[in-house]
Design a protein around this motif. Structure first.
Motif, PDB file in Angstrom:
ATOM      1  N   ASN A 155      24.534  40.981  35.674  1.00  0.00           N
ATOM      2  CA  ASN A 155      24.914  40.938  36.783  1.00  0.00           C
ATOM      3  C   ASN A 155      25.632  42.163  37.936  1.00  0.00           C
ATOM      4  N   GLY A 156      24.319  43.024  37.960  1.00  0.00           N
ATOM      5  CA  GLY A 156      24.446  44.009  38.887  1.00  0.00           C
ATOM      6  C   GLY A 156      23.949  43.911  40.375  1.00  0.00           C
ATOM      7  N   PRO A 157      24.283  44.520  41.294  1.00  0.00           N
ATOM      8  CA  PRO A 157      23.725  45.035  42.096  1.00  0.00           C
ATOM      9  C   PRO A 157      21.822  44.622  42.703  1.00  0.00           C
ATOM     10  N   SER A 158      21.667  43.443  43.545  1.00  0.00           N
ATOM     11  CA  SER A 158      20.371  43.250  43.956  1.00  0.00           C
ATOM     12  C   SER A 158      19.836  43.451  45.316  1.00  0.00           C
ATOM     13  N   ARG A 159      18.754  43.668  46.015  1.00  0.00           N
ATOM     14  CA  ARG A 159      18.083  44.200  46.819  1.00  0.00           C
ATOM     15  C   ARG A 159      16.976  43.385  47.331  1.00  0.00           C
ATOM     16  N   THR A 160      16.168  42.829  48.394  1.00  0.00           N
ATOM     17  CA  THR A 160      15.663  42.085  48.958  1.00  0.00           C
ATOM     18  C   THR A 160      14.386  42.789  49.196  1.00  0.00           C
ATOM     19  N   THR A 161      13.786  42.493  48.704  1.00  0.00           N
ATOM     20  CA  THR A 161      12.030  43.288  48.904  1.00  0.00           C
ATOM     21  C   THR A 161      11.508  42.437  50.025  1.00  0.00           C
ATOM     22  N   ILE A 162       9.821  42.393  50.252  1.00  0.00           N
ATOM     23  CA  ILE A 162       8.931  41.788  51.129  1.00  0.00           C
ATOM     24  C   ILE A 162       8.927  40.650  50.414  1.00  0.00           C
ATOM     25  N   ASP A 163       9.001  40.607  48.932  1.00  0.00           N
ATOM     26  CA  ASP A 163       8.226  39.675  48.523  1.00  0.00           C
ATOM     27  C   ASP A 163       9.238  39.081  47.032  1.00  0.00           C
ATOM     28  N   GLN A 164      10.222  39.190  47.195  1.00  0.00           N
ATOM     29  CA  GLN A 164      11.489  39.484  45.666  1.00  0.00           C
ATOM     30  C   GLN A 164      12.519  39.862  46.106  1.00  0.00           C
ATOM     31  N   VAL A 165      13.206  39.676  44.924  1.00  0.00           N
ATOM     32  CA  VAL A 165      14.457  40.173  44.677  1.00  0.00           C
ATOM     33  C   VAL A 165      15.354  40.685  43.461  1.00  0.00           C
ATOM     34  N   LEU A 166      15.539  42.966  43.857  1.00  0.00           N
ATOM     35  CA  LEU A 166      15.572  43.381  42.991  1.00  0.00           C
ATOM     36  C   LEU A 166      16.522  43.128  41.807  1.00  0.00           C
ATOM     37  N   HIS A 167      17.203  42.980  40.768  1.00  0.00           N
ATOM     38  CA  HIS A 167      18.642  43.282  40.535  1.00  0.00           C
ATOM     39  C   HIS A 167      17.806  44.829  39.537  1.00  0.00           C
ATOM     40  N   GLU A 168      19.300  45.616  40.346  1.00  0.00           N
ATOM     41  CA  GLU A 168      19.191  47.125  40.093  1.00  0.00           C
ATOM     42  C   GLU A 168      20.136  46.936  39.122  1.00  0.00           C
ATOM     43  N   VAL A 169      20.169  48.574  38.091  1.00  0.00           N
ATOM     44  CA  VAL A 169      22.002  48.759  37.150  1.00  0.00           C
ATOM     45  C   VAL A 169      22.304  50.305  38.330  1.00  0.00           C
ATOM     46  N   PRO A 170      24.112  49.620  38.815  1.00  0.00           N
ATOM     47  CA  PRO A 170      24.251  50.417  39.354  1.00  0.00           C
ATOM     48  C   PRO A 170      24.921  51.591  39.558  1.00  0.00           C
ATOM     49  N   LEU A 171      25.276  53.002  40.070  1.00  0.00           N
ATOM     50  CA  LEU A 171      25.220  54.329  39.983  1.00  0.00           C
ATOM     51  C   LEU A 171      26.754  54.328  38.917  1.00  0.00           C
ATOM     52  N   LEU A 172      26.403  55.057  37.884  1.00  0.00           N
ATOM     53  CA  LEU A 172      27.466  54.733  36.699  1.00  0.00           C
ATOM     54  C   LEU A 172      28.048  56.352  37.053  1.00  0.00           C
ATOM     55  N   GLN A 173      29.050  57.133  36.733  1.00  0.00           N
ATOM     56  CA  GLN A 173      29.865  58.139  36.759  1.00  0.00           C
ATOM     57  C   GLN A 173      29.521  58.435  34.831  1.00  0.00           C
ATOM     58  N   GLN A 174      29.425  59.494  34.791  1.00  0.00           N
ATOM     59  CA  GLN A 174      29.624  60.193  33.456  1.00  0.00           C
ATOM     60  C   GLN A 174      31.197  60.771  32.638  1.00  0.00           C
ATOM     61  N   GLY A 175      31.100  59.727  32.042  1.00  0.00           N
ATOM     62  CA  GLY A 175      32.504  59.995  31.051  1.00  0.00           C
ATOM     63  C   GLY A 175      32.089  57.908  30.749  1.00  0.00           C
ATOM     64  N   THR A 176      31.531  57.368  31.536  1.00  0.00           N
ATOM     65  CA  THR A 176      31.778  55.608  31.328  1.00  0.00           C
ATOM     66  C   THR A 176      31.359  55.134  30.139  1.00  0.00           C
ATOM     67  N   VAL A 177      31.933  54.492  29.538  1.00  0.00           N
ATOM     68  CA  VAL A 177      32.365  53.389  28.109  1.00  0.00           C
ATOM     69  C   VAL A 177      31.159  52.523  28.221  1.00  0.00           C
ATOM     70  N   LEU A 178      30.390  52.640  27.474  1.00  0.00           N
ATOM     71  CA  LEU A 178      29.904  51.394  26.944  1.00  0.00           C
ATOM     72  C   LEU A 178      30.224  50.606  25.748  1.00  0.00           C
ATOM     73  N   VAL A 179      30.224  49.742  25.976  1.00  0.00           N
ATOM     74  CA  VAL A 179      30.602  48.911  24.724  1.00  0.00           C
ATOM     75  C   VAL A 179      29.397  48.672  24.232  1.00  0.00           C
ATOM     76  N   ARG A 180      29.055  48.114  22.579  1.00  0.00           N
ATOM     77  CA  ARG A 180      27.685  47.737  22.279  1.00  0.00           C
ATOM     78  C   ARG A 180      29.094  45.820  21.640  1.00  0.00           C
ATOM     79  N   MET A 181      27.861  44.659  22.609  1.00  0.00           N
ATOM     80  CA  MET A 181      27.618  43.374  22.213  1.00  0.00           C
ATOM     81  C   MET A 181      27.098  43.023  21.631  1.00  0.00           C
TER      82      MET A 181
END
Length: 428
Positions: A155-181
């Motif tokens: 559910n990250g940001p997306s951008r449109t190219t000529i032929d498709q929509v690309l879903h990207e990983v947003p920029l994350l800062q150092q120290g950001t907490v990641l929780v294993r699901m």
């Protein structure tokens, strides 16, 4: 035992005495635990409030140790979260499926497996659930051999190219907490990356605790006041012996000494105080209800332990706890009797403490301290069960006395160390 006595096996694995009555000696041979349990039932009635740790281990099942040194495994749980060691970049890899992945360098790459989902609580996702924005959710697609975790954003940001929509990983800062699901598999998946818990190996020594009780023949024949008898002598000795064991079980230091005179090794057991990996500090002079709630939070979260634990407190710590004004959020005062011990309850939204004052902490220089013990993860190993052996000192020509030697060789271990906490009280 008489030579005519037979110990016959039973149909369901038991043992039977034939050719003789059920004497103590025969019972000890056929079913040694029967008498040992009777001894333990007697021991637990001798001043249980003075030796709560020893009391707990006698009321619960113990394990037999085949040697003086016990090796055991402490099982831990897999970490549930990690932090980013460095900020992520936007030079991701187009996977050709509409998603652009990113390599995240984390503080614990190995806890993340392929097919697991990862929550980023501090970053909002672009999608919403029922009008509420949910946090960013990542999906682990690979674990590169050179380190890091390759993820895509669900559910990250997306951008449109000529032929498709690309879903990207947003920029994350150092120290950001990641929780294993939880893991997310396809319909045809029948396997996932293997998981196995590798326990940590540790060891402790069984210490031989002994106490000898003697009464002269003349004293035995003389009149006694208040019904004093040799059994009373044994009871007094058991009290003193248990107090010594309690101190060793809590504050003992594991070691071994070779006695050059006796030409034998002396083993010393390590106490549970040193086995616990976590500590919590309390300022007793300014202790508040909020501080105690913080202690409850630390004791009952993040360790998968029980929701009812025992707090053994020295005098200074007990005084501070008794002076607190409790509210509906944190209540105290109820009395609970378990394992033959009378506890005071402190109930919080995180869990319940069974609180008990222990003068053993005072005697060992820990009056301001305490220990939070999870009884479900405390194990006693016994090499020599508690036993009383009569000595015939008259026949050996030593003394005209009746003598009994009380012996036990045992140790305590914390099976899940993270479930227990040392409480360090700071006082002026």
């Amino acid at each position: 035992m008489s030579e005519n006595v037979n110990i016959a096996p039973g149909a369901a694995g038991g043992r039977h005495v034939s050719g003789a009555p059920a004497t103590t000696e025969n019972i000890r041979t056929a079913s040694p635990d029967l008498l040992r349990n009777a001894i333990d039932r007697r021991i637990v009635k001798v001043r249980p409030m003075s030796t709560p740790v020893d009391q707990l281990t006698r009321c619960a099942a113990s394990r037999h140790a085949t040697a003086m040194t016990v090796e055991y495994y402490s099982v831990d749980t897999k970490q549930t979260q990690a932090t980013l060691l460095e900020a992520s970049t936007n030079n991701g890899k187009d996977r050709g499926d509409g998603f652009v992945s990113a390599i995240l360098k984390t503080s614990a790459d190995t806890i993340f497996d392929v097919s697991e989902t990862v929550l980023v609580p501090s970053v909002a996702g672009t999608a919403s659930e029922g009008g509420v924005t949910v946090p960013l959710m990542l999906y682990v697609v690979s674990r590169p051999s050179d380190g890091g975790v390759e993820v895509v954003a669900l559910n990250g940001p997306s951008r449109t190219t000529i032929d498709q929509v690309l879903h990207e990983v947003p920029l994350l800062q150092q120290g950001t907490v990641l929780v294993r699901m939880g893991r997310a598999a396809t319909e045809l998946d029948v396997q996932t990356p293997q998981f196995s818990a590798m326990p940590r190996k540790a060891s402790n020594n069984c210490q031989i605790f002994k106490m000898q009780v003697e009464e002269s023949t003349m004293a035995k024949l003389a009149g006694k006041e208040a019904g004093w008898s040799f059994s009373d002598q044994e009871e007094a000795a058991i009290i003193d012996m248990r107090l010594g064991m309690e101190k060793s079980f809590i504050f003992g230091s594991r070691g071994k000494y070779f006695d050059p005179v006796k030409n034998e090794n002396v083993y010393f057991t390590g106490g549970i105080w040193g086995q616990a990996p976590r500590s919590a500090e309390l300022d007793l002079d300014t202790l508040t209800e909020g501080d105690l709630i913080d202690l409850c939070s630390k004791a009952f979260t993040g360790n998968n332990g029980s929701k009812r634990k025992i707090l053994i407190a020295g005098t200074r710590l007990m005084e501070a706890l008794s002076k607190l004004q409790y509210s509906k959020v944190l209540s105290a005062g109820e009395t609970r009797v378990k394992w033959g011990i009378e506890f005071k309850e402190i109930v919080s939204n995180f869990g319940t403490f069974y609180v008990l004052h222990s003068e053993v902490f005072d005697a060992c220089g820990h009056s301001a301290d305490g220990f939070i013990l999870d009884p479900n993860y405390l194990t006693k190993y016994v090499h020599v069960p508690f036993q009383a052996e009569k000595l015939d000192l008259r026949a050996s020509g030593q003394r005209n006395t009746d003598a009994v030697v009380l012996t036990e060789a045992s140790c305590l271990v914390l099976r899940y160390p993270q479930a227990h906490i040392r409480v360090i009280g700071k006082a002026a």
